[in-house]
Design an enzyme around this catalytic site. Sequence first.
Site, PDB file in Angstrom:
ATOM      1  N   HIS A  16       0.758  -1.168  -0.002  1.00  0.00           N
ATOM      2  CA  HIS A  16      -0.025  -0.011   0.250  1.00  0.00           C
ATOM      3  C   HIS A  16       0.750   1.335  -0.064  1.00  0.00           C
ATOM      4  O   HIS A  16       1.504   1.484   1.170  1.00  0.00           O
ATOM      5  CB  HIS A  16      -0.985   0.047   1.227  1.00  0.00           C
ATOM      6  CG  HIS A  16      -1.857   1.089   1.352  1.00  0.00           C
ATOM      7  ND1 HIS A  16      -3.108   1.136   2.235  1.00  0.00           N
ATOM      8  CD2 HIS A  16      -1.893   2.404   0.708  1.00  0.00           C
ATOM      9  CE1 HIS A  16      -3.769   2.318   1.870  1.00  0.00           C
ATOM     10  NE2 HIS A  16      -3.325   3.021   1.117  1.00  0.00           N
ATOM     11  N   HIS A  18       1.373   4.950  -2.267  1.00  0.00           N
ATOM     12  CA  HIS A  18       1.082   5.811  -3.604  1.00  0.00           C
ATOM     13  C   HIS A  18       2.264   6.383  -4.182  1.00  0.00           C
ATOM     14  O   HIS A  18       2.874   7.075  -3.287  1.00  0.00           O
ATOM     15  CB  HIS A  18       0.056   6.906  -3.285  1.00  0.00           C
ATOM     16  CG  HIS A  18      -1.151   6.401  -2.498  1.00  0.00           C
ATOM     17  ND1 HIS A  18      -2.333   6.175  -3.265  1.00  0.00           N
ATOM     18  CD2 HIS A  18      -1.477   5.931  -1.401  1.00  0.00           C
ATOM     19  CE1 HIS A  18      -3.274   5.763  -2.379  1.00  0.00           C
ATOM     20  NE2 HIS A  18      -2.678   5.489  -1.134  1.00  0.00           N
ATOM     21  N   GLU A 199     -10.974   3.709   6.001  1.00  0.00           N
ATOM     22  CA  GLU A 199     -10.047   4.406   6.646  1.00  0.00           C
ATOM     23  C   GLU A 199     -10.774   5.670   7.521  1.00  0.00           C
ATOM     24  O   GLU A 199     -10.673   5.769   8.676  1.00  0.00           O
ATOM     25  CB  GLU A 199      -9.196   5.090   5.643  1.00  0.00           C
ATOM     26  CG  GLU A 199      -7.938   6.008   5.930  1.00  0.00           C
ATOM     27  CD  GLU A 199      -7.404   6.617   4.684  1.00  0.00           C
ATOM     28  OE1 GLU A 199      -7.820   6.742   3.658  1.00  0.00           O
ATOM     29  OE2 GLU A 199      -6.265   7.275   4.778  1.00  0.00           O
ATOM     30  N   ASP A 278       1.840   7.113   2.175  1.00  0.00           N
ATOM     31  CA  ASP A 278       2.506   8.342   1.464  1.00  0.00           C
ATOM     32  C   ASP A 278       3.739   8.885   2.221  1.00  0.00           C
ATOM     33  O   ASP A 278       3.654   9.773   3.060  1.00  0.00           O
ATOM     34  CB  ASP A 278       1.429   9.430   1.269  1.00  0.00           C
ATOM     35  CG  ASP A 278       0.168   9.127   0.602  1.00  0.00           C
ATOM     36  OD1 ASP A 278       0.382   9.057  -0.752  1.00  0.00           O
ATOM     37  OD2 ASP A 278      -0.677   8.660   1.220  1.00  0.00           O
TER      38      ASP A 278
HETATM   39  N1  ADE Z   1      -4.508   9.111  -1.685  1.00  0.00           N
HETATM   40  C1  ADE Z   1      -3.211   8.817  -1.356  1.00  0.00           C
HETATM   41  N2  ADE Z   1      -3.186   8.523  -0.062  1.00  0.00           N
HETATM   42  C2  ADE Z   1      -4.446   8.287   0.541  1.00  0.00           C
HETATM   43  C3  ADE Z   1      -5.143   7.723   1.422  1.00  0.00           C
HETATM   44  N3  ADE Z   1      -4.343   7.537   2.421  1.00  0.00           N
HETATM   45  N4  ADE Z   1      -6.430   7.572   1.424  1.00  0.00           N
HETATM   46  C4  ADE Z   1      -7.057   7.804   0.372  1.00  0.00           C
HETATM   47  N5  ADE Z   1      -6.501   8.401  -0.815  1.00  0.00           N
HETATM   48  C5  ADE Z   1      -5.291   8.571  -0.613  1.00  0.00           C
HETATM   49 ZN    ZN Z   2      -3.558   4.786   0.633  1.00  0.00          ZN
END
Ligand code: ADE
Ligand code: ZN
Length: 336
Positions: A16, A18, A199, A278
Amino acid sequence: MASNDLIRYLPKAELHLHIEGTLEPELMWQLANKHDIVLPYESVEAIRAAYQFEDLQSFLDLYYQGADVLRDEDDFYQLMWAYLLKCKEDNVVHTEMMVDPQTHTHRGVGFEVFMPGFKRAIKQAKKELGISCYLILSFLRHLPEEDALQTLEEAKEYYDDFIAVGLDSSELGNPPSKFENVFARAKSLGFKCVAHAGEEGPPEYVWQALNLLQVERIDHGVRSAEDPVLMRKLVENQIPLTVCPQSNLKLNVVDEMSQHNILKLLDDGLLVTVNADDPSYFGAYINGNFESLDRALDMSDKQLVKLVKNSFFASFLPEDEKEYWLALIDKAFASK
Ligand code: ADE
Ligand code: ZN
């Protein structure tokens, strides 16, 4: 062996991540200069200092703004290569990362620009670093489903480069049910499916991701703990949750790392994994996430090894490769 050494020593998979969320302030600054873009910051330090978030949306606003410095093929190569060097540093041997095409196509930067840059770095990493990478084409859920369908169409020439489709961006108010058609289409094309759910959103969104989108993994999913029936389903079917502890802390999904439920979920039999999400914006790559958990929750070696093994179990790697890495982890742990 001290747990920080063991964290570093074990081979890991990251599931996971991005790629746009790995853009470090230094690279953002450099690319802004290269393209004569005026950033709303006075220095690299000022960029980093701005990374204080109240919730998911306040982060996403900066994340989409930051991605605007990515303009040509070489920018995307540099972004990917920098992340893959971090993988090497953290002993991540396999990574399955999300790309957000709409973040780029909506500002006139097409697949033909970012895909060759990403692919060049991925090929180099396989050869020079021994790291394998899969890409996940992730749709932005704040945009209409029609836009996602068009994005899937635009990706045609690159279908072989993606293993799965995903769903990310602003969760609240954008339930998985909004994307039933595009996920059905992606599935019929042979893609695996994953989605962010639970989330900030309720357990109902996790149910929808499972039942309507037919996903094989849930990204985040930490709010599943509020629904005992859902918890039973996740355990019985060993549906992976790709959890991102430092992200949850920085976006106030949890108030303190000591309150994070990941080890409780693990001990309850869920197939949870640790990931960075991220890392540039949240201040920790994968090992940093494991280290924060260890500091706050006093993770045992046994829990650490289980989490690391789960990252391979939950991956989309072929069975023989999974077995290779799982055996290597056992060997590494036994010889520590
Ligand atoms: N895009 C990048 N990080 C994210 C996250 N934690 N939740 C949703 N979209 C995302
Ligand atoms: Zn994410």
